[in-house]
Design a protein around this motif. Structure first.
Motif, mmCIF file in Angstrom:
data_model
loop_
_atom_site.group_PDB
_atom_site.id
_atom_site.type_symbol
_atom_site.label_atom_id
_atom_site.label_comp_id
_atom_site.label_asym_id
_atom_site.label_seq_id
_atom_site.Cartn_x
_atom_site.Cartn_y
_atom_site.Cartn_z
ATOM 1 N N GLY A 137 0.828 -1.206 0.000
ATOM 2 C CA GLY A 137 0.000 0.000 0.000
ATOM 3 C C GLY A 137 0.858 1.250 0.000
ATOM 4 O O GLY A 137 1.894 1.330 -0.656
ATOM 5 N N ASN A 138 0.445 2.247 0.792
ATOM 6 C CA ASN A 138 1.238 3.461 0.943
ATOM 7 C C ASN A 138 1.924 3.431 2.300
ATOM 8 O O ASN A 138 1.429 3.978 3.280
ATOM 9 C CB ASN A 138 0.343 4.698 0.819
ATOM 10 C CG ASN A 138 1.141 5.992 0.860
ATOM 11 O OD1 ASN A 138 2.296 6.015 1.259
ATOM 12 N ND2 ASN A 138 0.526 7.077 0.448
ATOM 13 N N SER A 244 -0.885 0.521 5.747
ATOM 14 C CA SER A 244 -1.704 1.597 5.189
ATOM 15 C C SER A 244 -2.182 1.107 3.832
ATOM 16 O O SER A 244 -1.384 0.991 2.895
ATOM 17 C CB SER A 244 -0.891 2.885 5.043
ATOM 18 O OG SER A 244 -1.648 3.866 4.363
ATOM 19 N N ARG A 245 -3.467 0.803 3.740
ATOM 20 C CA ARG A 245 -4.037 0.194 2.535
ATOM 21 C C ARG A 245 -4.862 1.222 1.750
ATOM 22 O O ARG A 245 -5.722 1.897 2.302
ATOM 23 C CB ARG A 245 -4.914 -0.992 2.934
ATOM 24 C CG ARG A 245 -5.605 -1.690 1.773
ATOM 25 C CD ARG A 245 -6.462 -2.840 2.296
ATOM 26 N NE ARG A 245 -5.627 -3.885 2.888
ATOM 27 C CZ ARG A 245 -5.998 -4.672 3.884
ATOM 28 N NH1 ARG A 245 -7.192 -4.528 4.446
ATOM 29 N NH2 ARG A 245 -5.185 -5.601 4.346
ATOM 30 N N ARG A 246 -4.578 1.308 0.456
ATOM 31 C CA ARG A 246 -5.344 2.219 -0.399
ATOM 32 C C ARG A 246 -6.749 1.666 -0.610
ATOM 33 O O ARG A 246 -6.933 0.456 -0.803
ATOM 34 C CB ARG A 246 -4.654 2.371 -1.759
ATOM 35 C CG ARG A 246 -5.308 3.414 -2.677
ATOM 36 C CD ARG A 246 -4.692 3.369 -4.074
ATOM 37 N NE ARG A 246 -3.249 3.521 -4.013
ATOM 38 C CZ ARG A 246 -2.642 4.699 -3.912
ATOM 39 N NH1 ARG A 246 -3.349 5.809 -3.861
ATOM 40 N NH2 ARG A 246 -1.323 4.759 -3.859
ATOM 41 N N LEU A 247 -7.730 2.536 -0.600
ATOM 42 C CA LEU A 247 -9.108 2.157 -0.888
ATOM 43 C C LEU A 247 -9.461 2.641 -2.288
ATOM 44 O O LEU A 247 -9.485 3.845 -2.553
ATOM 45 C CB LEU A 247 -10.065 2.738 0.147
ATOM 46 C CG LEU A 247 -9.788 2.330 1.606
ATOM 47 C CD1 LEU A 247 -10.823 2.923 2.543
ATOM 48 C CD2 LEU A 247 -9.764 0.808 1.751
ATOM 49 N N GLY A 248 -9.687 1.693 -3.194
ATOM 50 C CA GLY A 248 -9.947 2.040 -4.590
ATOM 51 C C GLY A 248 -8.704 2.592 -5.249
ATOM 52 O O GLY A 248 -7.573 2.233 -4.901
ATOM 53 N N ASN A 249 -8.899 3.483 -6.209
ATOM 54 C CA ASN A 249 -7.771 4.170 -6.858
ATOM 55 C C ASN A 249 -7.611 5.575 -6.306
ATOM 56 O O ASN A 249 -7.002 6.429 -6.938
ATOM 57 C CB ASN A 249 -7.983 4.241 -8.376
ATOM 58 C CG ASN A 249 -7.715 2.913 -9.048
ATOM 59 O OD1 ASN A 249 -7.233 1.978 -8.418
ATOM 60 N ND2 ASN A 249 -8.023 2.815 -10.317
#
Length: 341
Positions: A137-138, A244-249
């Motif tokens: 993720g980020n 830290s996980r991205r949600l969608g784009n």
């Protein structure tokens, strides 16, 4: 003569690095003309192009995914691999835009938190804490946010090979109050900081070479650095594992602390160093399995193999030689270390 050649090579590399730095800064001028969502959409496209043309990285990612998810179809493996390249490209956009977008007054617009309250209070207590994550993720924004709110946090990082780009990115990270420690030769400093109550942040999923401790990671043993477990044992401080996980784009992230390992948990273990390393590695695997598209499958996590694994093919080949039998004759493929090219 050799010294002259070495000096010339260094000068050439310095010039090349500076040219790359200037080109990057020119590119940023154009990128900043776009809004963050447009830039992320463009990054997804570039990630797909990287998947298509970066053959070595794509093949390594596919090989790692096949070994990690043997039950999955080839179509699933390629879809996850391609999406992981998109996430890597989007991370570059995140790093560029984070200092421009995220403020103390608006952080809720870009992040939400899950089971992170206890870790927050451990940081605020200033009794020492190790926080670890993975290339997932980020991973950059967690340290940025902690620095933004004035927590006593230090990130342990390896500088990029290009010194000009490395200094520029370090400057971006320090703008929010984030402190960076050079990974090389930081052992003494890390112990002093944790003893004084600081929190140290690590990315803990790199291959540690032949001298690392080999612990299970996605059905295979992976060489992992001993330093985190040694530091926790020496200073008697907990370890927090999170992501830290991205949600969608979108430029929006779910930040979670999915495991906190406390000193009393390893107090009765026969080999606490191994147990701690295996425990936090398992916690990393757990959050990767929830969304494997955001992990960096192209990096060489399983590059080095434990001695007992390397000895088995040699012994088998030796036996085959003396009996006049080969692996191929038995219908078995030639053995080679996982992750080798």
């Amino acid at each position: 003569m050799a010294e002259v050649s070495e000096k010339r090579r260094k000068k050439q590399n310095l010039l090349r690095d500076y040219v790359h730095y200037v080109l990057m800064r020119i590119l940023l001028i154009f990128i900043y003309q776009l809004n963050v969502q447009t830039s992320l959409n463009l990054a997804c496209f570039l990630g797909r192009m990287l998947w298509r043309f970066y053959h070595r990285g794509r093949n390594r990612a596919i090989e790692n995914l096949r070994a990690s998810f043997p039950e999955k179809s080839e179509q699933w493996i390629r879809r996850i691999g391609r999406r992981s390249f998109e996430h890597i490209a989007m991370l570059a956009v995140d790093i560029i835009y984070t200092p421009r977008l995220v403020r103390r007054s608006n952080w809720r617009q870009y992040s939400r938190y899950k089971t992170a309250e206890r870790a927050k209070w451990l940081v605020k207590e200033d009794k020492g804490l190790l926080m670890i994550t993975a290339h997932y993720g980020n991973f950059e924004i967690m340290g940025y946010l902690l620095g933004l709110f004035g927590f006593n946090v230090y990130s342990v990082a390896r500088p990029l090979d290009n010194r000009f780009i490395s200094k520029y990115l370090y400057r971006l990270r320090r703008q929010a109050g984030q402190s960076i420690i050079d990974k090389k030769g930081a052992s003494e400093m890390m112990q002093k900081l944790t003893s004084s109550g600081a929190t140290l942040c690590f990315i803990a999923d790199q291959d540690a070479g032949r001298k690392g401790v080999f612990v299970p990671f996605f059905n295979r043993k992976a060489s992992t650095y001993k330093s985190i477990a040694l530091l926790a044992i020496t200073c008697n401080i907990p370890i927090g594992v999170g992501y830290s996980r991205r949600l969608g784009n979108r430029f929006f992230f779910e930040i979670c602390m999915n495991r906190i390992i406390f000193p009393h948990e390893w107090a009765d273990k026969q080999d606490p160093l191994y147990w701690i390393t295996a425990e936090y590695t398992k916690a990393i695997e757990d959050f990767i399995r929830e969304d494997p598209t955001q992990y960096w499958w192209l990096h060489r996590r399983w590059r080095h193999r434990p001695k007992e694994e390397l000895a088995q093919p040699e012994q088998e080949n030796s036996q085959s030689y003396f009996t006049g039998e080969t692996l191929a004759a038995r219908g078995q493929p030639a053995a080679r270390p996982i992750g080798s090219q």
